[in-house]
Each structure stands twice: as structure tokens, then as C-alpha cells.
Design a protein around this motif. Structure first.
Motif, PDB file in Angstrom:
ATOM      1  N   ILE A  14      17.385  -7.786   7.918  1.00 54.99           N
ATOM      2  CA  ILE A  14      15.931  -7.961   7.976  1.00 54.99           C
ATOM      3  C   ILE A  14      15.477  -8.346   9.385  1.00 54.99           C
ATOM      4  O   ILE A  14      14.383  -7.966   9.801  1.00 54.99           O
ATOM      5  CB  ILE A  14      15.429  -8.976   6.929  1.00 54.99           C
ATOM      6  N   THR A  15      16.314  -9.054  10.135  1.00 54.72           N
ATOM      7  CA  THR A  15      15.955  -9.350  11.520  1.00 54.72           C
ATOM      8  C   THR A  15      15.892  -8.069  12.326  1.00 54.72           C
ATOM      9  O   THR A  15      15.011  -7.895  13.185  1.00 54.72           O
ATOM     10  CB  THR A  15      16.964 -10.324  12.149  1.00 54.72           C
ATOM     11  N   ALA A  16      16.810  -7.149  12.063  1.00 52.30           N
ATOM     12  CA  ALA A  16      16.779  -5.861  12.750  1.00 52.30           C
ATOM     13  C   ALA A  16      15.482  -5.119  12.444  1.00 52.30           C
ATOM     14  O   ALA A  16      14.843  -4.558  13.351  1.00 52.30           O
ATOM     15  CB  ALA A  16      17.985  -5.021  12.347  1.00 52.30           C
ATOM     16  N   ALA A  17      15.078  -5.101  11.178  1.00 61.68           N
ATOM     17  CA  ALA A  17      13.848  -4.406  10.792  1.00 61.68           C
ATOM     18  C   ALA A  17      12.639  -5.019  11.484  1.00 61.68           C
ATOM     19  O   ALA A  17      11.771  -4.304  12.014  1.00 61.68           O
ATOM     20  CB  ALA A  17      13.681  -4.458   9.272  1.00 61.68           C
ATOM     21  N   GLU A  18      12.569  -6.347  11.491  1.00 64.43           N
ATOM     22  CA  GLU A  18      11.448  -7.018  12.150  1.00 64.43           C
ATOM     23  C   GLU A  18      11.441  -6.742  13.650  1.00 64.43           C
ATOM     24  O   GLU A  18      10.380  -6.535  14.250  1.00 64.43           O
ATOM     25  CB  GLU A  18      11.538  -8.527  11.891  1.00 64.43           C
ATOM     26  N   THR A  19      12.618  -6.731  14.253  1.00 63.79           N
ATOM     27  CA  THR A  19      12.708  -6.498  15.698  1.00 63.79           C
ATOM     28  C   THR A  19      12.271  -5.088  16.052  1.00 63.79           C
ATOM     29  O   THR A  19      11.608  -4.872  17.080  1.00 63.79           O
ATOM     30  CB  THR A  19      14.147  -6.754  16.178  1.00 63.79           C
ATOM     31  N   LEU A  20      12.627  -4.109  15.223  1.00 66.43           N
ATOM     32  CA  LEU A  20      12.200  -2.733  15.493  1.00 66.43           C
ATOM     33  C   LEU A  20      10.685  -2.639  15.600  1.00 66.43           C
ATOM     34  O   LEU A  20      10.146  -2.003  16.526  1.00 66.43           O
ATOM     35  CB  LEU A  20      12.711  -1.805  14.382  1.00 66.43           C
ATOM     36  N   ARG A  21       9.998  -3.275  14.676  1.00 64.34           N
ATOM     37  CA  ARG A  21       8.538  -3.245  14.718  1.00 64.34           C
ATOM     38  C   ARG A  21       8.012  -4.070  15.895  1.00 64.34           C
ATOM     39  O   ARG A  21       7.071  -3.647  16.581  1.00 64.34           O
ATOM     40  CB  ARG A  21       7.960  -3.757  13.404  1.00 64.34           C
ATOM     41  N   ALA A  22       8.614  -5.219  16.150  1.00 65.80           N
ATOM     42  CA  ALA A  22       8.167  -6.051  17.266  1.00 65.80           C
ATOM     43  C   ALA A  22       8.333  -5.344  18.604  1.00 65.80           C
ATOM     44  O   ALA A  22       7.560  -5.564  19.552  1.00 65.80           O
ATOM     45  CB  ALA A  22       8.927  -7.378  17.276  1.00 65.80           C
ATOM     46  N   GLU A  23       9.351  -4.470  18.690  1.00 62.90           N
ATOM     47  CA  GLU A  23       9.608  -3.733  19.926  1.00 62.90           C
ATOM     48  C   GLU A  23       8.799  -2.439  20.013  1.00 62.90           C
ATOM     49  O   GLU A  23       8.953  -1.665  20.955  1.00 62.90           O
ATOM     50  CB  GLU A  23      11.101  -3.409  20.033  1.00 62.90           C
ATOM     51  N   GLY A  24       7.939  -2.200  19.013  1.00 61.10           N
ATOM     52  CA  GLY A  24       7.032  -1.070  19.086  1.00 61.10           C
ATOM     53  C   GLY A  24       7.513   0.212  18.440  1.00 61.10           C
ATOM     54  O   GLY A  24       6.874   1.261  18.597  1.00 61.10           O
ATOM     55  N   PHE A  25       8.623   0.183  17.691  1.00 67.73           N
ATOM     56  CA  PHE A  25       9.097   1.394  17.019  1.00 67.73           C
ATOM     57  C   PHE A  25       8.110   1.776  15.922  1.00 67.73           C
ATOM     58  O   PHE A  25       7.785   0.981  15.037  1.00 67.73           O
ATOM     59  CB  PHE A  25      10.479   1.157  16.422  1.00 67.73           C
ATOM     60  N   SER A  26       7.631   3.015  15.952  1.00 67.14           N
ATOM     61  CA  SER A  26       6.602   3.455  15.009  1.00 67.14           C
ATOM     62  C   SER A  26       7.135   4.406  13.947  1.00 67.14           C
ATOM     63  O   SER A  26       6.369   4.862  13.088  1.00 67.14           O
ATOM     64  CB  SER A  26       5.453   4.133  15.768  1.00 67.14           C
ATOM     65  N   GLY A  27       8.433   4.727  14.012  1.00 62.11           N
ATOM     66  CA  GLY A  27       9.009   5.631  13.030  1.00 62.11           C
ATOM     67  C   GLY A  27       9.253   4.947  11.692  1.00 62.11           C
ATOM     68  O   GLY A  27       8.868   3.791  11.469  1.00 62.11           O
ATOM     69  N   ALA A  28       9.909   5.681  10.796  1.00 58.81           N
ATOM     70  CA  ALA A  28      10.201   5.139   9.465  1.00 58.81           C
ATOM     71  C   ALA A  28      11.338   4.137   9.535  1.00 58.81           C
ATOM     72  O   ALA A  28      12.353   4.377  10.198  1.00 58.81           O
ATOM     73  CB  ALA A  28      10.558   6.278   8.518  1.00 58.81           C
ATOM     74  N   VAL A  29      11.168   2.991   8.858  1.00 59.46           N
ATOM     75  CA  VAL A  29      12.218   1.979   8.734  1.00 59.46           C
ATOM     76  C   VAL A  29      12.441   1.731   7.246  1.00 59.46           C
ATOM     77  O   VAL A  29      11.515   1.351   6.524  1.00 59.46           O
ATOM     78  CB  VAL A  29      11.841   0.657   9.425  1.00 59.46           C
ATOM     79  N   THR A  30      13.660   1.955   6.792  1.00 56.32           N
ATOM     80  CA  THR A  30      14.005   1.736   5.385  1.00 56.32           C
ATOM     81  C   THR A  30      15.152   0.745   5.316  1.00 56.32           C
ATOM     82  O   THR A  30      16.189   0.940   5.949  1.00 56.32           O
ATOM     83  CB  THR A  30      14.426   3.051   4.698  1.00 56.32           C
ATOM     84  N   VAL A  31      14.957  -0.336   4.549  1.00 58.59           N
ATOM     85  CA  VAL A  31      15.989  -1.359   4.355  1.00 58.59           C
ATOM     86  C   VAL A  31      16.464  -1.271   2.915  1.00 58.59           C
ATOM     87  O   VAL A  31      15.646  -1.314   1.983  1.00 58.59           O
ATOM     88  CB  VAL A  31      15.451  -2.776   4.647  1.00 58.59           C
ATOM     89  N   ILE A  32      17.781  -1.146   2.722  1.00 58.06           N
ATOM     90  CA  ILE A  32      18.347  -0.905   1.397  1.00 58.06           C
ATOM     91  C   ILE A  32      19.374  -1.980   1.077  1.00 58.06           C
ATOM     92  O   ILE A  32      20.230  -2.302   1.907  1.00 58.06           O
ATOM     93  CB  ILE A  32      19.033   0.478   1.343  1.00 58.06           C
ATOM     94  N   GLY A  33      19.289  -2.558  -0.128  1.00 51.91           N
ATOM     95  CA  GLY A  33      20.270  -3.564  -0.524  1.00 51.91           C
ATOM     96  C   GLY A  33      20.563  -3.508  -2.002  1.00 51.91           C
ATOM     97  O   GLY A  33      19.676  -3.226  -2.816  1.00 51.91           O
ATOM     98  N   ASP A  34      21.824  -3.779  -2.365  1.00 50.24           N
ATOM     99  CA  ASP A  34      22.185  -3.682  -3.774  1.00 50.24           C
ATOM    100  C   ASP A  34      21.893  -4.953  -4.558  1.00 50.24           C
ATOM    101  O   ASP A  34      22.022  -4.981  -5.771  1.00 50.24           O
ATOM    102  CB  ASP A  34      23.658  -3.285  -3.939  1.00 50.24           C
ATOM    103  N   GLU A  35      21.490  -6.034  -3.871  1.00 51.75           N
ATOM    104  CA  GLU A  35      21.062  -7.232  -4.595  1.00 51.75           C
ATOM    105  C   GLU A  35      19.658  -7.021  -5.144  1.00 51.75           C
ATOM    106  O   GLU A  35      18.831  -6.345  -4.518  1.00 51.75           O
ATOM    107  CB  GLU A  35      21.046  -8.457  -3.674  1.00 51.75           C
ATOM    108  N   SER A  36      19.376  -7.637  -6.292  1.00 54.27           N
ATOM    109  CA  SER A  36      18.023  -7.528  -6.853  1.00 54.27           C
ATOM    110  C   SER A  36      17.063  -8.511  -6.205  1.00 54.27           C
ATOM    111  O   SER A  36      15.852  -8.322  -6.238  1.00 54.27           O
ATOM    112  CB  SER A  36      18.066  -7.765  -8.368  1.00 54.27           C
TER     113      SER A  36
END
Length: 412
Positions: A14-36
Motif C-alpha cells: 500500500i505504501t507503493a500504491a500511495e507513492t505512485l500517486r504522490a509521484e504523479g503516476f496517472s496510469g492504472a494502479v491495482t492492488v491485489i491481496g488474498d486477505e479479506s
């Protein structure tokens, strides 16, 4: 439009996902996890959540709206079952295939097991879903056998005593927390646990773990000693989740092997957090860390590396001195770097008085620090380990020399 897929909903992912947006990445970001469960504070599992002083909702890091507002697709209860590194796609257990331009594996690890015949009376603590069964077992039986006196085992022992349970803790090493603490601090924690009523036994070689015939657990040692309790917690370390990487043909060795920019052996694929086996840019060699703070740091660094890679640039190396903390019986233990049992040590303050900063040196360099009740000293020690490792040990030992001030200048 560019697409980045992140496998793992722990703090690295989740830190990676947040950093991508903070750094200005505008493409698709999908985070997937097997925990509910949505992302939560994993360090609270063995402390506040198990004790019951923090409800599960309070342990959540982010709400659903948070991800929606940032345009991040967040998928829980979904597993990635395969990676096609040539086609740059991942296949999900739902049957879907997702394309990626960059992929981050932040798959963490699972609790290491031991062979036993005690059924459901033997538990682990690795995720939110493990908390309720463990607490129920402690409350139902009022006794717990903790196998392993590392960070998780020691914290669960302290929490169980806080719940009023009888606690027996078995450790194969000569002292608790042996893998992360110098001997004199391990001895202090041995004393602390015993003061709090834990029946702690060290240098134990288990030969059997079985049902006691009444729904509880019986542990047998090689020397014939036997211990029983209503339930047992296995806290004997973790195994990095590398199966997905192995199936994809990525290089693995005690984790997923990455370079200084968190890139794996497959183009466009990166790894971070507990699962990543990284170059140690401070001491040399390689290391894998299992700490919350390191996973945060690595998640952010991996995100920047992915962006650099997509632009055809090389990421700047990011040397890191890892650190972690442990809360037991109201005492705040902090550990930085890579202290080992046979290091030369310099102690500021008093270990016996439970107010100290221990600094570990190896081959003439500062390599680690352990503090109790001295968070400022730990912060300063991290800087010194990373930037001024050959600092004069006489300066370290001189308590009239402020460690923070020493860390802000090049020592002479």
C-alpha cells in the motif's frame, strides 16, 4: 495507458500504491491481496488487538473511500495464481487476466510451522484472522504454551500475562530475542519475563508436540522435560512467500532476489517488503528484513524504481538502516541495524537500570543499536550506522557527547 499491478496488501504494497500517486503516476494502479481484511497495522496483532484494547476497525490503515479518491483499484479476497513475465500479465483465481507495465510482488511471508499432532490447539499469529482464535484459546483455557521467544512470541507472552493467563515460553536459543539482541540485553528480557510470571525455559530442543488427551497441548524436550497448556502458539519465525515468483521463474534465495532498485530477475517485475532479498548497501552482502518500517521504506523506493524503469532511467540507490520496536510490559525496546551476539558493545546508561543505548561494533564499524527508553538515541544511531560507521568508540561511550549532535557532523 500504463498499468502497474501490486500483489500484496501489507504495508509495502500500500505504501507503493500511495507513492505512485504522490509521484504523479496517472496510469492504472491495482492492488491485489488474498486477505479479506483491508490494510491494517500488523504490529498491533500481538499487542493491542490481541489484548483487546484496540478494536479491529481502529487498526485499519485506510478506508475504502481513500482508495477510490486516489483512483487506486483495491481488490481483497483475490489471489494471483500465476505470472506470465513474457506477456506481462497476471492471472487471478477469479479467472481474470490483468496486463501490467510494471509489477510489484509484496507477498510477505507465512508463519513457519512445526510437525505436531495437537490439531486446532496449536495456533499461529500472522494475520488479523488469527487474533480471535488465539484470544479465545487464551480466555477459554487460561493457559498458553508459547514456542519461540522471538519478537512475536515474546509479545504474545507479555499480552497473555496481561490477560491473566498462565504462560510457558520455550526457546531453543540461550535467551529470548536471541536473533536480534546482544546477550546482555537478552538476559535482561529473560529476567523481565520471569518477573512478570512467565515460566521461561531456554536452550530447549523440542522432540514432540502433541495433544495432552484433554484438548490441550503437551510439549516434550530431548532431555525428557514435559510442559502442558490449554493451547500453544507457534512463533518460530516466518517463511517468505516466494511460490508465485518461483513459478514465474524468478531468482529466489531466502526470498525474492532483487537488485539495489528492487528489480527482480524478470524485466518489469519488482519485489519489496518481507519477501525481498536485497543488497545491503551499508554493510555489503545481502539481507532480508521482516520489519514494518523497512517494508514502508522499501515499498516507497520500489514505487520510484518502477516509475524510473518505465521511463528508461535507473533509480538512485537508497541505502537503508532497518529498525524495529517491541512493546512488552510497558517497556519500549527499539533495535536498529544488524546487531549480533558476538559484536563488541558500547553501553550508554544502564542495562540493569532499564535505561540504555547499546551500540554494536564489528570489525571497527558501528553496525547496530539497541535502546530501551531512548528513542532519540536510536534515531541518531541509525544515522551514524549509515553515514559514520567508523566513529571513535570513545565518543560513543562518552555520555557527555550527545548522540544526536554526533550524528549531525562528521566525527573526528
Amino acid at each position: 495507458m500504463s498499468s502497474i499491478v501490486i500483489v500484496g496488501t501489507g504495508i509495502a504494497g500500500i505504501t507503493a500504491a500511495e507513492t505512485l500517486r504522490a509521484e504523479g503516476f496517472s496510469g492504472a494502479v491495482t492492488v491485489i491481496g488474498d486477505e479479506s481484511a483491508h490494510p491494517y497495522r500488523r504490529p498491533a496483532l500481538s499487542k493491542d488487538l490481541l489484548l483487546g484494547t484496540m478494536p479491529a476497525e481502529k487498526a485499519r490503515l485506510r478506508g475504502a473511500d481513500y482508495w477510490n479518491e486516489r483512483g487506486i483499484e483495491f481488490r481483497v479476497s483475490v489471489a494471483v495464481i500465476s505470472i506470465d513475465v513474457a506477456a506481462r500479465t497476471v492471472r487471478l483465481d477469479t479467472g481474470e487476466e490483468l496486463p501490467y507495465d510494471a509489477l510489484l510482488l509484496a507477498t510477505g511471508g507465512r508463519a513457519r510451522g512445526l510437525e505436531h499432532s495437537a490439531g486446532d490447539a496449536v495456533l499461529a499469529l500472522r494475520s488479523m484472522h488469527d487474533v480471535a482464535p488465539l484470544r479465545a484459546a487464551i480466555e477459554r483455557t487460561n493457559s498458553i504454551l508459547v514456542i519461540g521467544a522471538g519478537l512475536i512470541g515474546s509479545e504474545v507472552a507479555a499480552t497473555a500475562r496481561g490477560l491473566g493467563a498462565e504462560v510457558t515460553m520455550l526457546e531453543a536459543a540461550p535467551a529470548p530475542l536471541h536473533r536480534v539482541l546482544p546477550p546482555q540485553v537478552g538476559e535482561l528480557y529473560e529476567q523481565i519475563h520471569r518477573e512478570q510470571g512467565v515460566a521461561l525455559h531456554t536452550s530447549v530442543r523440542l522432540t514432540g508436540l502433541a495433544s495432552d488427551g484433554t484438548g490441550g497441548v503437551r510439549a516434550t524436550a530431548a532431555d525428557g522435560r514435559v510442559w502442558s497448556a490449554g493451547a500453544a502458539l507457534l512463533a518460530v519465525g516466518m517463511v517468505p512467500n516466494t511460490l508465485l515468483a518461483e513459478r514465474a521463474g524468478l531468482a529466489t534465495a531466502d526470498g525474492i532476489v532483487v537488485d539495489e532498485g528492487y528489480a527482480t530477475s524478470a524485466p518489469g517485475v519488482y519485489a519489496a517488503g518481507d519477501v525481498a532479498n536485497c543488497p545491503n548497501l551499508v554493510l555489503g552482502g545481502r539481507h532480508r528484513t521482516e520489519h514494518w518500517n523497512s517494508a514502508q521504506t522499501q515499498g516507497a523506493a520500489a514505487a520510484r524504481a518502477m516509475l524510473a524503469g518505465m521511463e528508461g532511467a535507473s533509480p538512485a540507490p537508497a541505502p537503508e538502516v532497518p529498525w524495529c520496536w517491541s512493546s512488552q510490559y510497558g517497556l519500549n525496546l527499539q533495535i536498529a541495524g544488524w546487531p549480533q551476539a558476538d559484536d563488541e558493545t558500547v553501553v550508554r546508561g544502564s542495562i540493569a537500570g532499564r535505561d540504555f543505548a547499546l551500540l554494536a561494533r564489528r570489525a571497527g564499524s558501528l553496525v547496530g543499536a539497541v535502546t530501551l527508553g531512548r528513542p532519540k538515541d536510536l534515531r541518531a544511531a541509525r544515522v551514524l550506522i549509515g553515514e559514520h560507521p567508523t566513529i571513535d568508540p570513545a565518543l560513543l561511550a562518552d555520555e557527555s557527547q550527545d548522540l544526536t549532535a554526533l550524528s549531525q557532523r562528521v566525527p573526528v
